[in-house]
Design a protein around this motif. Sequence first.
Motif, short mmCIF file in Angstrom:
data_model
loop_
_atom_site.label_atom_id
_atom_site.label_comp_id
_atom_site.label_asym_id
_atom_site.label_seq_id
_atom_site.Cartn_x
_atom_site.Cartn_y
_atom_site.Cartn_z
N ASN A 65 1.17 9.30 -63.61
CA ASN A 65 -0.48 9.16 -63.65
C ASN A 65 -1.31 10.20 -63.02
O ASN A 65 -1.98 10.25 -62.62
CB ASN A 65 -0.63 7.88 -62.29
N GLY A 66 -0.09 11.06 -62.55
CA GLY A 66 -0.36 12.48 -61.46
C GLY A 66 0.52 14.22 -62.36
O GLY A 66 0.26 13.24 -63.45
N LEU A 67 -0.07 14.79 -61.77
CA LEU A 67 0.04 16.20 -62.37
C LEU A 67 1.46 16.28 -61.65
O LEU A 67 2.39 16.45 -60.48
CB LEU A 67 -0.64 16.99 -62.31
N ALA A 68 2.51 17.59 -62.19
CA ALA A 68 3.07 18.06 -61.55
C ALA A 68 3.71 19.05 -61.90
O ALA A 68 2.55 19.72 -63.30
CB ALA A 68 5.68 17.44 -61.41
N GLY A 69 4.96 20.33 -62.05
CA GLY A 69 5.36 21.71 -62.21
C GLY A 69 5.65 22.70 -61.24
O GLY A 69 6.69 22.20 -60.41
N ASP A 70 4.42 23.49 -61.00
CA ASP A 70 4.52 24.25 -59.52
C ASP A 70 4.01 23.42 -58.37
O ASP A 70 4.85 24.10 -57.63
CB ASP A 70 4.16 25.64 -60.38
N LEU A 71 4.14 22.62 -58.64
CA LEU A 71 3.02 22.20 -57.17
C LEU A 71 2.82 20.51 -58.11
O LEU A 71 3.09 19.93 -59.27
CB LEU A 71 1.91 22.46 -56.79
N ARG A 72 2.40 19.40 -57.19
CA ARG A 72 2.81 17.99 -57.00
C ARG A 72 1.28 17.17 -56.80
O ARG A 72 0.88 18.08 -55.47
CB ARG A 72 3.86 17.30 -56.93
N CYS A 73 0.62 16.91 -57.95
CA CYS A 73 -1.17 16.66 -57.36
C CYS A 73 -1.67 15.16 -58.04
O CYS A 73 -0.48 14.97 -59.03
CB CYS A 73 -2.03 18.11 -57.36
N LEU A 74 -2.70 14.94 -57.72
CA LEU A 74 -3.11 13.53 -58.67
C LEU A 74 -4.50 14.59 -59.15
O LEU A 74 -5.01 15.76 -58.59
CB LEU A 74 -3.91 12.88 -57.78
#
Length: 234
Positions: A65-74
Amino acid sequence: MHLVPRSIFELVELQHLLAGEWNLARARAALVASGPGLSIDPLAVGQARAISSHPEWTRLHRHGNGLAGDLRCLPDSLPFENDSMQLIVARHIVDVLGPGSGIEAELARILAPGGMLFLFGLNPLSPWRFWLSRQVRHGLLLPDYSSSGRVRSALVGCKLSIVRREFLGGAWPGNSRDASLTDSGPAGAIWEGAWLLAARKQRVGMRPIPLRAGRRRVPVNSALAQSPSRRVSP
């Protein structure tokens, strides 16, 4: 060994669509002033290399339900300052997150004045939708289709100006137009597989102070007017 795809965006036809979208965004990016860039993709394997005109690049992809990659966040709390991104390429993130994620407002917040947002989505009016519905039998989830009109209204509500809308990908998977499409190409037909909205945040200029019509009378101090002059006649 045949690997079962975990997402419709791992299908060959969708990978080809993603490649064509990235080539299109890369060609358009040459017209955007250099500065920090952000890409958001529907899955990690769909990520592309940085665009040479914008070497400072942050890559994110949907993760749960979030975002990842170079960093993690909502999606509704991207960890970037206001007006910090000169270029944003978001491919099908509205399809995998669905309405109500808050991603449109966040993209508008971090886009720099004069910068450009390229937002891609699957077209619910396209025959692609019938083809994708057949993939459910393989255990794949269908995307949350968002029309370009709904997303356009959301971006306008966030004070962005829509400078271009177009359709791409062909009317049926496997019949897409050339993936090297550039600005000189056609804007596509309304039944093609995907849509693109190009949005810009307007620069805020200085507002001039209006002048009142007619001359303004300056009051005279009567005490000064009646006091004798200190000049001495020769």
